[in-house]
Design an enzyme around this catalytic site. Structure first.
Site, mmCIF file in Angstrom:
data_model
loop_
_atom_site.group_PDB
_atom_site.id
_atom_site.type_symbol
_atom_site.label_atom_id
_atom_site.label_comp_id
_atom_site.label_asym_id
_atom_site.label_seq_id
_atom_site.Cartn_x
_atom_site.Cartn_y
_atom_site.Cartn_z
ATOM 1 N N GLY A 12 0.820 -1.218 0.000
ATOM 2 C CA GLY A 12 0.000 0.000 0.000
ATOM 3 C C GLY A 12 0.849 1.261 0.000
ATOM 4 N N SER A 40 -1.516 -10.393 -3.049
ATOM 5 C CA SER A 40 -0.156 -9.889 -3.281
ATOM 6 C C SER A 40 0.946 -10.900 -2.983
ATOM 7 C CB SER A 40 0.075 -8.651 -2.406
ATOM 8 O OG SER A 40 -0.874 -7.681 -2.685
ATOM 9 N N CYS A 130 -3.698 11.239 9.807
ATOM 10 C CA CYS A 130 -2.645 12.041 9.147
ATOM 11 C C CYS A 130 -2.797 13.543 9.383
ATOM 12 C CB CYS A 130 -2.623 11.734 7.657
ATOM 13 S SG CYS A 130 -4.236 11.419 6.946
ATOM 14 N N GLN A 157 -6.923 18.075 1.998
ATOM 15 C CA GLN A 157 -6.256 16.775 2.105
ATOM 16 C C GLN A 157 -6.092 16.096 0.750
ATOM 17 O OE1 GLN A 157 -8.494 16.097 6.329
ATOM 18 N NE2 GLN A 157 -7.551 14.281 5.498
ATOM 19 N N SER A 160 -3.930 10.762 -1.713
ATOM 20 C CA SER A 160 -3.185 9.596 -1.210
ATOM 21 C C SER A 160 -3.634 9.234 0.204
ATOM 22 C CB SER A 160 -1.679 9.852 -1.240
ATOM 23 O OG SER A 160 -1.358 10.992 -0.488
ATOM 24 N N HIS A 242 -0.906 16.926 2.892
ATOM 25 C CA HIS A 242 -2.101 17.599 3.391
ATOM 26 C C HIS A 242 -1.726 19.026 3.804
ATOM 27 C CE1 HIS A 242 -4.032 13.835 3.201
ATOM 28 N NE2 HIS A 242 -4.161 13.534 4.482
HETATM 29 N N1 LIG Z 1 -2.648 7.250 3.372
HETATM 30 C C1 LIG Z 1 -2.548 8.039 4.445
HETATM 31 O O1 LIG Z 1 -2.264 9.250 4.384
HETATM 32 C C2 LIG Z 1 -2.754 7.441 5.787
HETATM 33 C C3 LIG Z 1 -2.416 8.193 6.887
HETATM 34 C C4 LIG Z 1 -2.618 7.674 8.149
HETATM 35 C C5 LIG Z 1 -3.152 6.425 8.261
HETATM 36 N N2 LIG Z 1 -3.484 5.694 7.168
HETATM 37 C C6 LIG Z 1 -4.028 4.368 7.364
HETATM 38 O O2 LIG Z 1 -3.096 3.385 6.941
HETATM 39 C C7 LIG Z 1 -3.777 2.251 6.441
HETATM 40 C C8 LIG Z 1 -3.299 1.937 5.042
HETATM 41 O O3 LIG Z 1 -3.467 3.061 4.204
HETATM 42 P P1 LIG Z 1 -2.874 3.108 2.722
HETATM 43 O O4 LIG Z 1 -3.067 4.498 2.292
HETATM 44 O O5 LIG Z 1 -1.510 2.513 2.646
HETATM 45 O O6 LIG Z 1 -3.897 2.109 1.944
HETATM 46 P P2 LIG Z 1 -3.690 1.312 0.579
HETATM 47 O O7 LIG Z 1 -2.730 2.014 -0.314
HETATM 48 O O8 LIG Z 1 -5.055 1.032 0.063
HETATM 49 O O9 LIG Z 1 -3.011 -0.082 1.021
HETATM 50 C C9 LIG Z 1 -3.690 -1.019 1.822
HETATM 51 C C10 LIG Z 1 -2.745 -2.153 2.185
HETATM 52 O O10 LIG Z 1 -3.431 -3.054 3.065
HETATM 53 C C11 LIG Z 1 -3.298 -4.375 2.536
HETATM 54 N N3 LIG Z 1 -4.460 -5.198 2.884
HETATM 55 C C12 LIG Z 1 -5.756 -4.961 2.598
HETATM 56 N N4 LIG Z 1 -6.525 -5.978 3.050
HETATM 57 C C13 LIG Z 1 -5.690 -6.875 3.631
HETATM 58 C C14 LIG Z 1 -5.865 -8.131 4.277
HETATM 59 N N5 LIG Z 1 -7.081 -8.681 4.406
HETATM 60 N N6 LIG Z 1 -4.778 -8.770 4.745
HETATM 61 C C15 LIG Z 1 -3.550 -8.251 4.612
HETATM 62 N N7 LIG Z 1 -3.311 -7.055 4.010
HETATM 63 C C16 LIG Z 1 -4.370 -6.391 3.511
HETATM 64 C C17 LIG Z 1 -3.203 -4.185 1.049
HETATM 65 O O11 LIG Z 1 -2.641 -5.333 0.471
HETATM 66 P P3 LIG Z 1 -3.064 -5.812 -1.021
HETATM 67 O O12 LIG Z 1 -2.250 -4.967 -1.955
HETATM 68 O O13 LIG Z 1 -2.650 -7.252 -1.013
HETATM 69 O O14 LIG Z 1 -4.524 -5.595 -1.163
HETATM 70 C C18 LIG Z 1 -2.272 -2.970 0.999
HETATM 71 O O15 LIG Z 1 -0.937 -3.384 1.200
HETATM 72 C C19 LIG Z 1 -5.261 2.590 6.554
HETATM 73 O O16 LIG Z 1 -5.747 2.088 7.783
HETATM 74 C C20 LIG Z 1 -5.278 4.087 6.563
HETATM 75 O O17 LIG Z 1 -6.420 4.605 7.205
HETATM 76 C C21 LIG Z 1 -3.278 6.174 5.925
#
Ligand SMILES: NC(=O)c1ccc[n+]([C@@H]2O[C@H](COP(=O)([O-])OP(=O)(O)OC[C@H]3O[C@@H](n4cnc5c(N)ncnc54)[C@H](OP(=O)(O)O)[C@@H]3O)[C@@H](O)[C@H]2O)c1
Length: 344
Positions: A12, A40, A130, A157, A160, A242
């Site tokens: 991700g 993956s 974030c 925001q 991403s 952001h």
């Molecule tokens: N983006 C931000 O700015 C930000 C900031 C703070 C917090 N967060 C939090 O961080 C988390 C991830 O965000 P992201 O932006 O990186 O999301 P993302 O790009 O959609 O990536 C999600 C990741 O989770 C994995 N995943 C999904 N379902 C899964 C499962 N059942 N078992 C194992 N792995 C699984 C996905 O793997 P696959 O590729 O195999 O599907 C991928 O590696 C979220 O909780 C989000 O709220 C994000």
């Protein structure tokens, strides 16, 4: 002897950034494992000059892992964090699943690293939302100096923040507009290309959105429960970083010069504040950087002891991956975590 680290959600946006940051900061890891969903298995991700092949979370054994950096969403975290923590592996979670649990520290190391002391109750540590992470980095030194009464924040925001699907949607819609194709919205509730959306996360009963509620609740938990905060969170067609327009009301008198000098010395903050055209930070410039940038510092004469400023940070770094790695570093620096190999 170093630590064994698992990055859960390694394919991700946040997970990939975690791997980069672990390598960049030379985190004392003997081994790093990349985990994701069954989709993956075998997918290659970079960790410094190494390539890691992703393994499946469901079949992975955490018995010899010291730290799990989780960024796989709230549902996965609710199910897996307690199981991983039960194997004496400390979980640092990026989702909102554990942030409001009184037995789970919610930590931004520049602000409240002392809260880490209580982490062993559940063996889970939460990373804030974030938009809250960058805000509290800026507010903490000002609160120490002038005592904050109330904060009014409007966020801008990036996509991403909604994961890789959010970035793909902005790209696809922008392309569709240019080639006069049909614009489809799947991830966001309305079109995001050449537009903006005043809704992030679901609506609450009082009319605020969950993202806005998170900023209020998390600022209280991290910084001070007495601080009143109201937020309006807006998604904008920017890929990374952001931005926030912030107005603060203090107990004590404050000048823009005093605030600027305090922020210049504050950990994690970089002030770029020339009162001239272009003398401020923009999200594009903050992408890929670690700092929380502050610009446009000025007195707000519409309230007593008021201050206004502009705050920008890379949401994938300080807003997520960097903060998580800094939490792990703080555990090590405070001697709260010994590698299992060494203890054996
Ligand atoms: N983006 C931000 O700015 C930000 C900031 C703070 C917090 N967060 C939090 O961080 C988390 C991830 O965000 P992201 O932006 O990186 O999301 P993302 O790009 O959609 O990536 C999600 C990741 O989770 C994995 N995943 C999904 N379902 C899964 C499962 N059942 N078992 C194992 N792995 C699984 C996905 O793997 P696959 O590729 O195999 O599907 C991928 O590696 C979220 O909780 C989000 O709220 C994000």
């Amino acid at each position: 002897m170093g630590y064994k680290v698992a990055v859960v959600g390694a394919t991700g946006n946040v997970g990939r950034e975690m791997l980069d940051i672990l390598a960049e900061r030379r985190f004392p890891a003997d081994e790093v494992v990349a985990l994701a969903s069954s989709r993956s298995i075998g997918t290659e991700v970079s960790y410094g000059d190494k390539i890691l092949k992703c393994k499946h979370l469901d079949t992975f054994n955490f018995a010899d892992v010291d730290i799990a950096l989780m960024s796989a969403g709230g549902d996965v975290s609710k199910e897996w964090s307690p199981r991983i923590a039960a194997q004496k592996c400390v979980v640092i979670d990026n989702s909102s699943a554990w942030r409001y649990d009184s037995d789970v520290p919610l930590v931004v190391p520049e602000v409240n690293a002392d809260a880490l002391k209580g982490f062993a109750k559940k063996n889970i540590i939460a990373n804030p939302n974030c938009s809250t992470a960058q805000l509290v980095v800026a507010l903490k030194p000002l609160h120490d100096a002038f005592v904050i009464k109330r904060v009014v924040v409007s966020t801008y925001q990036s996509v991403s923040g909604a994961g890789k699907e959010g970035m793909d949607e902005l790209f696809a819609q922008t392309r569709a507009v240019f080639v006069s194709d049909q614009v489809e919205s799947r991830k966001f509730p309305k079109r995001i290309a050449f537009n903006l959306i005043p809704q992030i996360d679901v609506f609450m009963e009082d009319g605020f959105t969950k993202e806005e509620w998170k900023m209020m609740a998390e600022t209280k938990k991290i910084l001070d429960p007495k601080i009143k905060l109201t937020a309006t969170c807006v998604r904008v067609p920017v890929f990374i970083s952001h931005s926030e327009s912030v107005n603060v009301e203090f107990e004590k008198p404050v000048t823009a010069d005093e605030a600027r000098n305090i922020l210049r010395e504050a950990p994690g903050v970089l002030v770029i504040d020339k009162r001239e055209t272009g003398g401020y930070i923009t999200p594009h410039e903050a992408a890929g950087e670690d700092a929380t940038y502050i610009s446009r510092i000025r007195e707000d004469a519409t309230v007593e002891n008021g201050l206004a400023f502009w705050c920008v940070s890379d949401n994938l770094r300080k807003g997520a991956a960097l903060n998580a790695v800094q939490i792990a570093e703080s555990l090590i620096n405070r001697k709260l975590l010994t590698p299992k190999k060494q203890a054996a």
